[in-house]
Design a protein around this motif. Structure first.
Motif, PDB file in Angstrom:
ATOM      1  N   GLY A   8       0.795  -1.217   0.000  1.00 21.45           N
ATOM      2  CA  GLY A   8       0.000   0.000   0.000  1.00 21.45           C
ATOM      3  C   GLY A   8       0.828   1.267   0.000  1.00 21.45           C
ATOM      4  O   GLY A   8       1.987   1.286   0.425  1.00 21.45           O
ATOM      5  N   ALA A   9       0.212   2.327  -0.472  1.00 19.02           N
ATOM      6  CA  ALA A   9       0.850   3.644  -0.486  1.00 19.02           C
ATOM      7  C   ALA A   9       0.919   4.198   0.934  1.00 19.02           C
ATOM      8  O   ALA A   9       0.059   3.889   1.767  1.00 19.02           O
ATOM      9  N   PRO A  10       1.914   5.020   1.221  1.00 16.01           N
ATOM     10  CA  PRO A  10       1.994   5.634   2.548  1.00 16.01           C
ATOM     11  C   PRO A  10       0.724   6.431   2.852  1.00 16.01           C
ATOM     12  O   PRO A  10       0.297   7.258   2.054  1.00 16.01           O
ATOM     13  N   GLY A  11       0.103   6.124   3.978  1.00 16.92           N
ATOM     14  CA  GLY A  11      -1.111   6.826   4.371  1.00 16.92           C
ATOM     15  C   GLY A  11      -2.366   6.355   3.657  1.00 16.92           C
ATOM     16  O   GLY A  11      -3.460   6.822   3.953  1.00 16.92           O
ATOM     17  N   ASN A  12      -2.221   5.451   2.699  1.00 16.18           N
ATOM     18  CA  ASN A  12      -3.365   4.938   1.945  1.00 16.18           C
ATOM     19  C   ASN A  12      -3.106   3.463   1.617  1.00 16.18           C
ATOM     20  O   ASN A  12      -2.802   3.121   0.474  1.00 16.18           O
ATOM     21  N   PRO A  13      -3.219   2.586   2.605  1.00 13.40           N
ATOM     22  CA  PRO A  13      -2.822   1.187   2.418  1.00 13.40           C
ATOM     23  C   PRO A  13      -3.643   0.412   1.390  1.00 13.40           C
ATOM     24  O   PRO A  13      -3.201  -0.624   0.912  1.00 13.40           O
ATOM     25  N   GLU A  14      -4.810   0.903   1.014  1.00 13.50           N
ATOM     26  CA  GLU A  14      -5.615   0.209   0.005  1.00 13.50           C
ATOM     27  C   GLU A  14      -5.209   0.567  -1.422  1.00 13.50           C
ATOM     28  O   GLU A  14      -5.631  -0.088  -2.372  1.00 13.50           O
ATOM     29  N   LEU A  15      -4.382   1.583  -1.584  1.00 11.30           N
ATOM     30  CA  LEU A  15      -3.911   1.990  -2.908  1.00 11.30           C
ATOM     31  C   LEU A  15      -2.570   1.312  -3.168  1.00 11.30           C
ATOM     32  O   LEU A  15      -1.578   1.591  -2.496  1.00 11.30           O
ATOM     33  N   ALA A  16      -2.539   0.423  -4.140  1.00 13.87           N
ATOM     34  CA  ALA A  16      -1.345  -0.390  -4.384  1.00 13.87           C
ATOM     35  C   ALA A  16      -0.260   0.384  -5.125  1.00 13.87           C
ATOM     36  O   ALA A  16      -0.474   0.836  -6.242  1.00 13.87           O
ATOM     37  N   VAL A  17       0.901   0.504  -4.477  1.00 14.21           N
ATOM     38  CA  VAL A  17       2.072   1.039  -5.171  1.00 14.21           C
ATOM     39  C   VAL A  17       2.852  -0.098  -5.815  1.00 14.21           C
ATOM     40  O   VAL A  17       3.633   0.113  -6.735  1.00 14.21           O
ATOM     41  N   VAL A  21       4.460 -11.308  -5.284  1.00 13.95           N
ATOM     42  CA  VAL A  21       3.957 -12.661  -5.503  1.00 13.95           C
ATOM     43  C   VAL A  21       4.929 -13.625  -4.846  1.00 13.95           C
ATOM     44  O   VAL A  21       6.141 -13.525  -5.052  1.00 13.95           O
ATOM     45  N   ASP A  22       4.385 -14.560  -4.049  1.00 18.89           N
ATOM     46  CA  ASP A  22       5.256 -15.516  -3.381  1.00 18.89           C
ATOM     47  C   ASP A  22       6.065 -16.305  -4.397  1.00 18.89           C
ATOM     48  O   ASP A  22       5.646 -16.528  -5.516  1.00 18.89           O
ATOM     49  N   GLY A  23       7.233 -16.691  -3.992  1.00 13.03           N
ATOM     50  CA  GLY A  23       8.136 -17.452  -4.842  1.00 13.03           C
ATOM     51  C   GLY A  23       9.545 -17.291  -4.327  1.00 13.03           C
ATOM     52  O   GLY A  23       9.788 -16.574  -3.358  1.00 13.03           O
ATOM     53  N   ASN A  24      10.457 -17.965  -4.964  1.00 11.03           N
ATOM     54  CA  ASN A  24      11.846 -17.874  -4.538  1.00 11.03           C
ATOM     55  C   ASN A  24      12.716 -17.548  -5.737  1.00 11.03           C
ATOM     56  O   ASN A  24      13.076 -18.444  -6.482  1.00 11.03           O
ATOM     57  N   PRO A  25      13.011 -16.287  -5.969  1.00 11.14           N
ATOM     58  CA  PRO A  25      12.652 -15.121  -5.160  1.00 11.14           C
ATOM     59  C   PRO A  25      11.236 -14.656  -5.484  1.00 11.14           C
ATOM     60  O   PRO A  25      10.693 -15.001  -6.534  1.00 11.14           O
ATOM     61  N   PRO A  26      10.657 -13.842  -4.602  1.00 18.08           N
ATOM     62  CA  PRO A  26       9.320 -13.309  -4.889  1.00 18.08           C
ATOM     63  C   PRO A  26       9.361 -12.360  -6.087  1.00 18.08           C
ATOM     64  O   PRO A  26      10.371 -11.703  -6.325  1.00 18.08           O
ATOM     65  N   ASP A  27       8.267 -12.325  -6.842  1.00 14.99           N
ATOM     66  CA  ASP A  27       8.131 -11.353  -7.927  1.00 14.99           C
ATOM     67  C   ASP A  27       7.569 -10.071  -7.340  1.00 14.99           C
ATOM     68  O   ASP A  27       6.637 -10.112  -6.539  1.00 14.99           O
ATOM     69  N   ILE A  28       8.123  -8.949  -7.763  1.00 11.91           N
ATOM     70  CA  ILE A  28       7.633  -7.648  -7.317  1.00 11.91           C
ATOM     71  C   ILE A  28       7.319  -6.830  -8.554  1.00 11.91           C
ATOM     72  O   ILE A  28       8.157  -6.685  -9.442  1.00 11.91           O
ATOM     73  N   VAL A  29       6.094  -6.321  -8.606  1.00 10.37           N
ATOM     74  CA  VAL A  29       5.678  -5.486  -9.728  1.00 10.37           C
ATOM     75  C   VAL A  29       5.226  -4.147  -9.177  1.00 10.37           C
ATOM     76  O   VAL A  29       4.420  -4.089  -8.247  1.00 10.37           O
ATOM     77  N   LEU A  30       5.772  -3.085  -9.748  1.00 10.78           N
ATOM     78  CA  LEU A  30       5.433  -1.734  -9.301  1.00 10.78           C
ATOM     79  C   LEU A  30       4.288  -1.158 -10.122  1.00 10.78           C
ATOM     80  O   LEU A  30       4.170  -1.436 -11.311  1.00 10.78           O
ATOM     81  N   ASN A  31       3.487  -0.344  -9.472  1.00 10.14           N
ATOM     82  CA  ASN A  31       2.476   0.457 -10.149  1.00 10.14           C
ATOM     83  C   ASN A  31       3.138   1.821 -10.358  1.00 10.14           C
ATOM     84  O   ASN A  31       3.079   2.693  -9.501  1.00 10.14           O
ATOM     85  N   ARG A  32       3.805   1.977 -11.484  1.00 12.82           N
ATOM     86  CA  ARG A  32       4.633   3.169 -11.742  1.00 12.82           C
ATOM     87  C   ARG A  32       3.855   4.474 -11.579  1.00 12.82           C
ATOM     88  O   ARG A  32       4.385   5.455 -11.068  1.00 12.82           O
ATOM     89  N   GLU A  33       2.622   4.477 -12.010  1.00 14.38           N
ATOM     90  CA  GLU A  33       1.813   5.693 -11.914  1.00 14.38           C
ATOM     91  C   GLU A  33       1.656   6.136 -10.459  1.00 14.38           C
ATOM     92  O   GLU A  33       1.805   7.315 -10.135  1.00 14.38           O
ATOM     93  N   ILE A  34       1.389   5.185  -9.573  1.00  9.33           N
ATOM     94  CA  ILE A  34       1.208   5.508  -8.156  1.00  9.33           C
ATOM     95  C   ILE A  34       2.550   5.837  -7.507  1.00  9.33           C
ATOM     96  O   ILE A  34       2.646   6.766  -6.700  1.00  9.33           O
ATOM     97  N   VAL A  35       3.594   5.100  -7.872  1.00  8.81           N
ATOM     98  CA  VAL A  35       4.931   5.386  -7.342  1.00  8.81           C
ATOM     99  C   VAL A  35       5.320   6.827  -7.672  1.00  8.81           C
ATOM    100  O   VAL A  35       5.807   7.565  -6.810  1.00  8.81           O
ATOM    101  N   GLU A  36       5.078   7.233  -8.905  1.00  6.04           N
ATOM    102  CA  GLU A  36       5.409   8.602  -9.317  1.00  6.04           C
ATOM    103  C   GLU A  36       4.519   9.628  -8.620  1.00  6.04           C
ATOM    104  O   GLU A  36       4.994  10.687  -8.206  1.00  6.04           O
ATOM    105  N   ALA A  37       3.240   9.315  -8.477  1.00  6.62           N
ATOM    106  CA  ALA A  37       2.321  10.254  -7.823  1.00  6.62           C
ATOM    107  C   ALA A  37       2.730  10.516  -6.375  1.00  6.62           C
ATOM    108  O   ALA A  37       2.568  11.631  -5.871  1.00  6.62           O
ATOM    109  N   TYR A  38       3.275   9.500  -5.713  1.00  9.05           N
ATOM    110  CA  TYR A  38       3.720   9.645  -4.328  1.00  9.05           C
ATOM    111  C   TYR A  38       5.201  10.017  -4.240  1.00  9.05           C
ATOM    112  O   TYR A  38       5.729  10.156  -3.143  1.00  9.05           O
ATOM    113  N   GLY A  83     -12.668  -7.568  -4.438  1.00  7.92           N
ATOM    114  CA  GLY A  83     -12.886  -6.279  -5.083  1.00  7.92           C
ATOM    115  C   GLY A  83     -11.569  -5.723  -5.569  1.00  7.92           C
ATOM    116  O   GLY A  83     -10.516  -6.048  -5.036  1.00  7.92           O
ATOM    117  N   VAL A  84     -11.640  -4.903  -6.587  1.00 13.30           N
ATOM    118  CA  VAL A  84     -10.441  -4.355  -7.207  1.00 13.30           C
ATOM    119  C   VAL A  84     -10.586  -2.844  -7.297  1.00 13.30           C
ATOM    120  O   VAL A  84     -11.648  -2.345  -7.676  1.00 13.30           O
TER     121      VAL A  84
END
Length: 125
Positions: A8-17, A21-38, A83-84
């Motif tokens: 979640g985004a700082p101060g807004n945990p329901e907004l995904a930054v 995904v579990d795994g070895n190693p885990p997969d991490i995907v960024l939501n670039r739009e939200i990362v940039e907005a914050y 819900g999404v």
């Protein structure tokens, strides 16, 4: 089964930054739009992601235990979410499952914004 954890985004945990995904190693995907907005830098992202990893592992152990993951190769995979909002977590789940060669990926969600539904329809089968 895969376990996906929203970051979640700082101060807004329901907004995904991002999503992990579990795994070895885990997969991490960024939501670039939200990362940039914050205006999150790499260090801030690492902290947010690190905070969610223990919960991801806890859930994996609860749902899967020590059993080996099941193969979904050639099978229908169904992803269910209550819900999404941004679609980030669901997109990550779809992409992670598709790397495991299922016959098809079906998404089941009761509510989502129309534009996000259209995006998810392009990702899923």
């Amino acid at each position: 089964m895969i376990i996906v954890r929203k970051v979640g985004a700082p101060g807004n945990p329901e907004l995904a930054v991002a999503a992990i995904v579990d795994g070895n190693p885990p997969d991490i995907v960024l939501n670039r739009e939200i990362v940039e907005a914050y205006a999150l830098d790499d260090d801030e992202l690492r902290v947010l992601i690190a905070k969610e990893r223990p919960e991801l592992e806890r859930r994996r152990l609860v749902y899967q235990g020590e059993r080996a993951p099941l193969s979904i190769t050639g099978k229908t995979a169904i992803i269910v979410d209550d819900g999404v909002a941004t679609g980030t977590t669901m997109k990550v789940a779809i992409r992670a499952l598709k790397r495991r060669s299922p016959r098809e990926v079906v998404v089941a969600i009761p509510v989502a914004p129309p534009d996000i539904l259209a995006e998810l329809a392009q990702e899923a089968d």
